[in-house]
Design a protein around this motif. Structure first.
Motif, PDB file in Angstrom:
ATOM      1  N   UNK A  69     -19.462  17.005  50.573  1.00  0.00           N
ATOM      2  CA  UNK A  69     -19.033  15.988  49.412  1.00  0.00           C
ATOM      3  C   UNK A  69     -17.943  15.260  50.096  1.00  0.00           C
ATOM      4  N   UNK A  70     -17.204  15.952  50.777  1.00  0.00           N
ATOM      5  CA  UNK A  70     -15.978  15.092  51.440  1.00  0.00           C
ATOM      6  C   UNK A  70     -16.619  14.264  52.485  1.00  0.00           C
ATOM      7  N   UNK A  71     -17.339  14.784  53.508  1.00  0.00           N
ATOM      8  CA  UNK A  71     -18.047  13.987  54.250  1.00  0.00           C
ATOM      9  C   UNK A  71     -18.740  12.824  53.967  1.00  0.00           C
ATOM     10  N   UNK A  72     -19.433  12.899  52.716  1.00  0.00           N
ATOM     11  CA  UNK A  72     -20.116  11.857  52.208  1.00  0.00           C
ATOM     12  C   UNK A  72     -19.171  10.845  51.702  1.00  0.00           C
ATOM     13  N   UNK A  73     -17.923  11.305  51.097  1.00  0.00           N
ATOM     14  CA  UNK A  73     -17.225  10.070  50.774  1.00  0.00           C
ATOM     15  C   UNK A  73     -16.423   9.709  52.051  1.00  0.00           C
ATOM     16  N   UNK A  74     -16.372  10.102  53.289  1.00  0.00           N
ATOM     17  CA  UNK A  74     -15.874   9.459  54.353  1.00  0.00           C
ATOM     18  C   UNK A  74     -16.817   8.494  54.855  1.00  0.00           C
ATOM     19  N   UNK A  75     -18.171   8.800  54.803  1.00  0.00           N
ATOM     20  CA  UNK A  75     -19.373   7.984  55.244  1.00  0.00           C
ATOM     21  C   UNK A  75     -19.418   6.859  54.423  1.00  0.00           C
ATOM     22  N   UNK A  76     -19.267   6.828  53.209  1.00  0.00           N
ATOM     23  CA  UNK A  76     -19.074   5.865  52.123  1.00  0.00           C
ATOM     24  C   UNK A  76     -18.186   4.705  52.311  1.00  0.00           C
ATOM     25  N   UNK A  77     -16.981   5.465  52.765  1.00  0.00           N
ATOM     26  CA  UNK A  77     -15.832   4.521  53.207  1.00  0.00           C
ATOM     27  C   UNK A  77     -16.017   3.650  54.635  1.00  0.00           C
ATOM     28  N   UNK A  78     -16.574   4.321  55.620  1.00  0.00           N
ATOM     29  CA  UNK A  78     -16.870   3.716  56.968  1.00  0.00           C
ATOM     30  C   UNK A  78     -17.982   2.874  56.342  1.00  0.00           C
ATOM     31  N   UNK A  79     -18.964   3.027  55.745  1.00  0.00           N
ATOM     32  CA  UNK A  79     -20.105   1.907  55.587  1.00  0.00           C
ATOM     33  C   UNK A  79     -19.539   0.858  54.790  1.00  0.00           C
ATOM     34  N   UNK A  81     -16.420  -0.294  54.886  1.00  0.00           N
ATOM     35  CA  UNK A  81     -15.485  -0.998  55.963  1.00  0.00           C
ATOM     36  C   UNK A  81     -16.460  -1.861  56.877  1.00  0.00           C
ATOM     37  N   UNK A  82     -17.792  -1.133  57.536  1.00  0.00           N
ATOM     38  CA  UNK A  82     -18.462  -1.814  58.380  1.00  0.00           C
ATOM     39  C   UNK A  82     -19.204  -2.881  57.617  1.00  0.00           C
ATOM     40  N   UNK A  83     -19.578  -2.779  56.301  1.00  0.00           N
ATOM     41  CA  UNK A  83     -19.914  -4.144  55.537  1.00  0.00           C
ATOM     42  C   UNK A  83     -19.016  -5.286  55.561  1.00  0.00           C
ATOM     43  N   UNK A  84     -17.646  -4.872  55.342  1.00  0.00           N
ATOM     44  CA  UNK A  84     -16.806  -5.990  55.187  1.00  0.00           C
ATOM     45  C   UNK A  84     -16.463  -6.411  56.743  1.00  0.00           C
ATOM     46  N   UNK A  85     -16.489  -5.654  57.705  1.00  0.00           N
ATOM     47  CA  UNK A  85     -16.268  -6.222  59.128  1.00  0.00           C
ATOM     48  C   UNK A  85     -17.592  -7.182  59.374  1.00  0.00           C
ATOM     49  N   UNK A  86     -18.795  -6.675  59.090  1.00  0.00           N
ATOM     50  CA  UNK A  86     -19.853  -7.444  59.282  1.00  0.00           C
ATOM     51  C   UNK A  86     -19.769  -8.855  58.443  1.00  0.00           C
ATOM     52  N   UNK A  87     -19.311  -8.726  57.375  1.00  0.00           N
ATOM     53  CA  UNK A  87     -19.424 -10.118  56.457  1.00  0.00           C
ATOM     54  C   UNK A  87     -18.188 -10.985  57.058  1.00  0.00           C
ATOM     55  N   UNK A  88     -17.195 -10.468  57.879  1.00  0.00           N
ATOM     56  CA  UNK A  88     -16.145 -11.396  58.294  1.00  0.00           C
ATOM     57  C   UNK A  88     -14.774 -10.861  57.401  1.00  0.00           C
ATOM     58  N   UNK A  89     -14.657 -10.289  56.511  1.00  0.00           N
ATOM     59  CA  UNK A  89     -13.903  -9.814  55.676  1.00  0.00           C
ATOM     60  C   UNK A  89     -12.875  -8.873  56.506  1.00  0.00           C
ATOM     61  N   UNK A  90     -11.561  -8.591  55.979  1.00  0.00           N
ATOM     62  CA  UNK A  90     -10.898  -7.496  56.842  1.00  0.00           C
ATOM     63  C   UNK A  90     -11.053  -6.127  56.204  1.00  0.00           C
ATOM     64  N   UNK A  91     -11.222  -5.015  57.187  1.00  0.00           N
ATOM     65  CA  UNK A  91     -11.749  -3.693  56.920  1.00  0.00           C
ATOM     66  C   UNK A  91     -10.833  -3.213  56.060  1.00  0.00           C
TER      67      UNK A  91
END
Length: 91
Positions: A69-79, A81-91
């Motif tokens: 569950x903790x790992x899944x939460x971290x992966x969700x945060x990472x993803x 942030x990746x979507x934000x970076x990809x869209x040009x927003x700040x992470x």
């Protein structure tokens, strides 16, 4: 002594990992967004989730499930942030 306003644990976690995400993500957004766990791990997590719902996890299984569950939460945060970076927003 400086007093900081209280923040949610989610906000605190995000603030804590954001500097690392900014180092790790640029140029790797697609890899982060497309990464998946293997089927054996997904099956194990589903098994533990079902046992958790039924209230029949052993102490060891409860600890293992909490780790996933903790790992899944971290992966969700990472993803996220990746979507934000990809869209040009700040992470």
């Amino acid at each position: 002594m400086i007093t900081f306003p209280s923040v949610s644990s989610q906000t605190a976690f995000q603030r804590g990992v954001n500097p690392l995400l900014q180092l790790l993500l640029p140029g790797r957004e697609d890899a982060v967004l497309s990464a998946e766990t293997d089927q054996a791990l997904r099956d194990r997590i589903e098994e533990l989730a079902a046992k958790s719902t039924e209230g029949i996890l052993s102490a060891e299984e409860r600890d293992e499930y909490a780790g996933y569950v903790r790992a899944n939460k971290f992966v969700a945060v990472l993803r996220r942030a990746a979507r934000k970076v990809k869209s040009g927003s700040a992470a």
